[in-house]
Design a protein around this motif. Structure first.
Motif, PDB file in Angstrom:
ATOM      1  N   ALA A 267       0.897  -1.288  -0.093  1.00 11.25           N
ATOM      2  CA  ALA A 267       0.052   0.079  -0.024  1.00 11.25           C
ATOM      3  C   ALA A 267       0.910   1.232   0.001  1.00 11.25           C
ATOM      4  O   ALA A 267       0.554   2.322  -0.466  1.00 11.25           O
ATOM      5  CB  ALA A 267      -0.894   0.193   1.266  1.00 11.25           C
TER       6      ALA A 267
ATOM      7  N   THR B 207       2.983   4.014  -4.106  1.00  8.84           N
ATOM      8  CA  THR B 207       1.949   4.955  -4.891  1.00  8.84           C
ATOM      9  C   THR B 207       2.383   5.052  -6.401  1.00  8.84           C
ATOM     10  O   THR B 207       1.490   5.244  -7.194  1.00  8.84           O
ATOM     11  CB  THR B 207       2.028   6.386  -4.450  1.00  8.84           C
ATOM     12  OG1 THR B 207       3.534   6.794  -4.350  1.00  8.84           O
ATOM     13  CG2 THR B 207       1.675   6.286  -2.914  1.00  8.84           C
ATOM     14  N   SER B 208       3.720   4.951  -6.687  1.00 10.84           N
ATOM     15  CA  SER B 208       4.032   4.583  -8.191  1.00 10.84           C
ATOM     16  C   SER B 208       5.336   3.663  -8.109  1.00 10.84           C
ATOM     17  O   SER B 208       5.989   3.419  -7.327  1.00 10.84           O
ATOM     18  CB  SER B 208       4.408   6.297  -8.714  1.00 10.84           C
ATOM     19  OG  SER B 208       5.394   6.700  -8.175  1.00 10.84           O
TER      20      SER B 208
ATOM     21  N   SER C 282       1.139   4.335 -11.853  1.00  7.61           N
ATOM     22  CA  SER C 282       0.433   5.110 -10.822  1.00  7.61           C
ATOM     23  C   SER C 282      -0.444   4.536 -10.212  1.00  7.61           C
ATOM     24  O   SER C 282      -1.407   4.141 -10.490  1.00  7.61           O
ATOM     25  CB  SER C 282       0.223   6.504 -11.202  1.00  7.61           C
ATOM     26  OG  SER C 282      -0.481   7.211 -10.001  1.00  7.61           O
ATOM     27  N   ARG C 283      -0.714   4.540  -8.753  1.00  6.73           N
ATOM     28  CA  ARG C 283      -1.757   3.915  -8.072  1.00  6.73           C
ATOM     29  C   ARG C 283      -2.997   4.849  -8.189  1.00  6.73           C
ATOM     30  O   ARG C 283      -4.020   4.413  -8.165  1.00  6.73           O
ATOM     31  CB  ARG C 283      -1.589   3.755  -6.560  1.00  6.73           C
ATOM     32  CG  ARG C 283      -2.720   3.078  -5.737  1.00  6.73           C
ATOM     33  CD  ARG C 283      -2.251   2.822  -4.195  1.00  6.73           C
ATOM     34  NE  ARG C 283      -1.022   1.941  -4.074  1.00  6.73           N
ATOM     35  CZ  ARG C 283      -1.157   0.506  -4.290  1.00  6.73           C
ATOM     36  NH1 ARG C 283      -2.616   0.076  -4.301  1.00  6.73           N
ATOM     37  NH2 ARG C 283      -0.013  -0.133  -4.095  1.00  6.73           N
ATOM     38  N   LYS C 284      -2.741   6.061  -8.292  1.00  6.90           N
ATOM     39  CA  LYS C 284      -3.880   7.084  -8.373  1.00  6.90           C
ATOM     40  C   LYS C 284      -4.289   6.876  -9.721  1.00  6.90           C
ATOM     41  O   LYS C 284      -3.689   6.809 -10.925  1.00  6.90           O
ATOM     42  CB  LYS C 284      -3.072   8.519  -8.512  1.00  6.90           C
ATOM     43  CG  LYS C 284      -4.413   9.735  -8.560  1.00  6.90           C
ATOM     44  CD  LYS C 284      -3.704  10.999  -8.425  1.00  6.90           C
ATOM     45  CE  LYS C 284      -4.799  12.092  -8.548  1.00  6.90           C
ATOM     46  NZ  LYS C 284      -3.821  13.375  -8.478  1.00  6.90           N
TER      47      LYS C 284
ATOM     48  N   ASN D   3       7.732   4.758  -5.918  1.00  8.51           N
ATOM     49  CA  ASN D   3       7.323   6.343  -5.487  1.00  8.51           C
ATOM     50  C   ASN D   3       8.219   7.070  -6.323  1.00  8.51           C
ATOM     51  O   ASN D   3       8.527   8.162  -5.752  1.00  8.51           O
ATOM     52  CB  ASN D   3       7.357   6.318  -4.012  1.00  8.51           C
ATOM     53  CG  ASN D   3       6.548   5.378  -3.175  1.00  8.51           C
ATOM     54  OD1 ASN D   3       5.647   4.987  -3.482  1.00  8.51           O
ATOM     55  ND2 ASN D   3       7.190   4.793  -2.194  1.00  8.51           N
TER      56      ASN D   3
END
Length: 252
Positions: A44, A47-48, A70-72, A234
């Motif tokens: 988790a 994020t990238s 990217s998780r976003k 990240n």
């Protein structure tokens, strides 16, 4: 097959089987795969991701390879270059697009809905198995099956879209060694088999650095292979990186 064992004999035989060999529960296997990868907290925290290396395609052509996830929005950008020409595939969380100079195109074009779905599903940081609960996918355990001499655990993941992933987990490490993906692309059933190896830690999580894929039962000469040489977690991955470039006329 008829089961004719008396109840007491069935229980006695079952009790002789080591607990570790009775991993017949899908959730248990998913949990073991997550732990083997590095655990929920470390996964988790990513994020990238960015991978660089080389892509070898049928004909033994070698391209440089760069992939950013990217998780976003679940966004992804893949760039493959040879002799100054770069094939680009992108997904910004909504639109899938490509630039394919090998087909004489220099401008970005939208992918079909099926192609966009395939790119989005394959490029998640967590993968279809570990993101199944969040995505509402169904996971079931289908027993054991041999893969190149390994009696692998077999898990089926069915996404809400109907796309299906068959995962084969190594019984010793619980890492993925093969995935068979089945989906419809423009009305045609497409099956892709991918094998994984050379796992390395990135941001505390194991990812495969040797990835070979192609149609099932095809010869290695028909496969494509991605060999990762470096990876970072990240990295800077702004939304604009994944957006479809505007048409030239729109920039004038």
């Amino acid at each position: 097959m008829r089961i004719v064992l008396a109840r007491w004999l069935t229980v006695a035989v079952f009790c002789l089987i080591p607990v570790a060999a009775r991993a017949d529960d899908a959730s248990d296997l998913v949990a073991k795969n997550l732990a083997a990868r590095g655990g929920a907290d470390k996964l988790a925290a990513i994020t990238s991701l960015q991978f660089t290396g080389k892509l070898i395609v049928p004909g033994n052509y070698e391209l440089s390879y760069k992939e950013t996830r990217s998780r976003k929005h679940g966004a992804t950008l893949i760039q493959s270059t040879i002799q100054g020409l770069t094939l680009v595939q992108g997904y910004d969380g909504n639109v899938g697009w490509r630039i394919n100079p090998f087909e004489g195109r220099r401008d970005a074009e939208r992918m079909s809905a099926d192609e966009t779905g395939a790119l989005a599903d394959d490029a998640t940081i967590d993968g279809a198995l570990l993101s199944a609960k969040a995505q509402g996918s169904a996971v079931s355990y289908l027993g054991r099956e041999d893969f190149e001499g390994t009696n692998a655990y077999k898990l089926r993941v069915v996404l809400p879209s109907g796309a299906q992933y068959m995962y084969y987990l190594d019984p010793d490490t619980y890492l993925e060694i093969k995935v068979v993906e089945t989906r419809l692309i423009r009305g045609a059933r497409q099956v892709t088999q991918t094998s994984f190896g050379d796992y390395e830690r990135v941001g505390g999580v194991y990812f495969p650095f040797d990835i070979e894929s192609g149609p099932p039962d095809s010869v290695p000469a028909q496969h494509q292979k991605v060999i990762i040489s470096a990876a970072k977690a990240n990295v800077d991955a702004p939304d604009a990186m994944f957006a479809m470039p505007p048409a030239p006329s729109a920039t004038k």
